[in-house]
Design an enzyme around this catalytic site. Structure first.
Site, mmCIF file in Angstrom:
data_model
loop_
_atom_site.group_PDB
_atom_site.id
_atom_site.type_symbol
_atom_site.label_atom_id
_atom_site.label_comp_id
_atom_site.label_asym_id
_atom_site.label_seq_id
_atom_site.Cartn_x
_atom_site.Cartn_y
_atom_site.Cartn_z
ATOM 1 N N GLU A 128 -2.872 -6.198 1.468
ATOM 2 C CA GLU A 128 -2.008 -5.093 1.048
ATOM 3 C C GLU A 128 -1.487 -4.315 2.253
ATOM 4 O O GLU A 128 -0.340 -3.868 2.266
ATOM 5 C CB GLU A 128 -2.795 -4.151 0.117
ATOM 6 C CG GLU A 128 -1.995 -2.946 -0.360
ATOM 7 C CD GLU A 128 -2.856 -1.919 -1.076
ATOM 8 O OE1 GLU A 128 -4.060 -2.178 -1.277
ATOM 9 O OE2 GLU A 128 -2.314 -0.850 -1.420
ATOM 10 N N GLU A 143 2.713 2.141 -6.525
ATOM 11 C CA GLU A 143 2.005 0.860 -6.567
ATOM 12 C C GLU A 143 3.068 -0.152 -6.992
ATOM 13 O O GLU A 143 3.504 -0.177 -8.137
ATOM 14 C CB GLU A 143 0.865 0.903 -7.595
ATOM 15 C CG GLU A 143 -0.219 1.923 -7.297
ATOM 16 C CD GLU A 143 -1.227 1.433 -6.262
ATOM 17 O OE1 GLU A 143 -1.042 0.325 -5.725
ATOM 18 O OE2 GLU A 143 -2.202 2.155 -5.994
ATOM 19 N N HIS A 201 -3.314 2.200 3.685
ATOM 20 C CA HIS A 201 -4.357 1.450 4.393
ATOM 21 C C HIS A 201 -3.942 1.167 5.846
ATOM 22 O O HIS A 201 -3.067 1.848 6.387
ATOM 23 C CB HIS A 201 -4.712 0.184 3.618
ATOM 24 C CG HIS A 201 -4.846 0.448 2.140
ATOM 25 N ND1 HIS A 201 -5.946 1.059 1.599
ATOM 26 C CD2 HIS A 201 -3.976 0.249 1.097
ATOM 27 C CE1 HIS A 201 -5.771 1.207 0.289
ATOM 28 N NE2 HIS A 201 -4.585 0.726 -0.042
ATOM 29 N N HIS A 232 1.893 1.394 -1.730
ATOM 30 C CA HIS A 232 0.717 0.580 -2.030
ATOM 31 C C HIS A 232 1.098 -0.596 -2.912
ATOM 32 O O HIS A 232 2.203 -0.657 -3.457
ATOM 33 C CB HIS A 232 -0.340 1.418 -2.780
ATOM 34 C CG HIS A 232 -0.985 2.464 -1.941
ATOM 35 N ND1 HIS A 232 -2.223 2.314 -1.372
ATOM 36 C CD2 HIS A 232 -0.537 3.691 -1.550
ATOM 37 C CE1 HIS A 232 -2.527 3.392 -0.682
ATOM 38 N NE2 HIS A 232 -1.519 4.249 -0.761
HETATM 39 ZN ZN ZN Z 1 -3.533 0.696 -1.800
#
Ligand code: ZN
Length: 331
Positions: free
Chosen positions: A158, A295, A121, A213
């Site tokens: 995030e 993640e 992101h 992430h």
């Molecule tokens: Zn993400």
């Protein structure tokens, strides 16, 4: 979290035999999980629904399931940051922290190796909805250029998390002599798009690439998972040559992440292995170099969020990733 599982023997950084001890180690950490790495990787479907299918905001955001289509998943994702209260000054890493000295590569074991780190992101994506919702082709389908990412319930995005961990990981890898490139460093208004994120790794001829992430799943869903590219040969996407080395990279990263952070593999996807194979992510589909996503935890779970917002824990997370990458690159 301090995971209080059975005794865990840290895997030694060796060659391929590492694969089995890691399998055993993870299985031991999660007694309820009967699937080994290899078994799970072999049976996992492209939509990772077999992993438990709970509320996977990250999956919903980054995938475009036939039933929902791109726009729906994009709008669902866009909701995440609206509940946040952007306060750039309070959480933004200091400029000095984000700029490691561009000194000559250290003469470490990774001298000559190139690692591309992709901080997921972008902190400013939420201000550029139309740009990031533009569709790009990822071989198998069209999907949003990029997404906003999730946030903790308290509003820490995030995108801040991913950049912070990326900086820490960059420092650790450079100390090992690697040449490190970030796909973005909060130095562009939005994105890059997922296809460009893959292209940056490809053009750098990265020996390894990792996309960082944190998930946005339901409360109670905890733990980390590493996402491996499935075999895709469609349009611009051809992952066939990177499936095996990426799995090796991912298994090593998962193993060292468990060992260094003490965090358990995800309890909601991956069948307890900490590994999920997907074929819907542009950042993986379009990669021609060994690449995985990680993640690191679930930002929407209070206990995981307490870890993710801890600088001390983020350092461990970066260390875990670094050790896995170093192990992979040293063979
Ligand atoms: Zn993400």
């Amino acid at each position: 979290m301090s995971y209080t599982g059975p005794d865990f023997e840290p895997p030694q950084p060796r060659r391929s035999p590492l694969r089995r001890p890691l399998t055993v180690a993870i299985a031991a950490l999660v007694p309820g999980a009967l699937l080994g790495w290899g078994v799970y990787a072999a049976v996992a479907g492209p939509d990772d629904g077999s992993g438990g299918g709970a509320d996977r905001a990250e999956g919903a955001r980054t995938s475009a399931p036939p039933s929902s289509g791109g726009p729906a998943s994009a709008s669902a994702d866009a909701k995440a940051p609206t509940g946040t209260s952007p306060s750039p000054t309070s959480t933004k890493p200091s400029p000095s922290a984000s700029k490691s000295a561009p000194a000559a590569p250290a003469a470490g074991p990774l001298k000559g190796k190139v690692v591309v780190i992709d901080p997921g992101h972008n902190p400013s994506n939420f201000q550029h909805a139309s740009e990031i919702n533009r569709k790009v082709n990822v071989g198998t389908h069209w999907k949003a250029c990029d997404t906003t990412g999730t946030a903790t319930n308290a509003g820490w995005p995030e995108a801040k998390f991913t950049l912070d961990v990326a900086h820490r990981l960059r420092t650790l890898l450079e100390e090992q002599g690697a040449t490190v490139k970030l796909t973005q460093d909060d130095d562009r208004p939005y994105g890059p798009c997922v296809d460009e994120r893959a292209r940056i790794g490809n053009e750098a001829k990265a020996d390894a690439a990792i996309s960082i992430h944190a998930d946005g799943s339901g409360a109670g869903n905890r733990g980390f998972h590493v996402i491996l590219p499935g075999s895709v040969h469609d349009g611009e996407a051809d992952t066939r040559a990177i499936v095996a080395p990426s799995a090796e990279l991912g298994e090593r990263v998962a193993g060292s992440f468990v060992r260094v952070t003490g965090s358990a593999p995800s309890n909601y996807v991956g069948g307890g292995t900490g590994l999920v194979t997907r074929t819907d992510l542009g950042g993986l589909n379009l990669s021609t170099v060994p690449k995985v996503f990680i993640e690191c935890g679930n930002m929407r779970d209070g206990k995981d969020a307490a870890l993710l917002t801890s600088g001390e824990w983020r350092q461990k997370a970066a260390q875990g990733m670094s050790e896995g990458i170093v192990s992979f690159l040293r063979g």
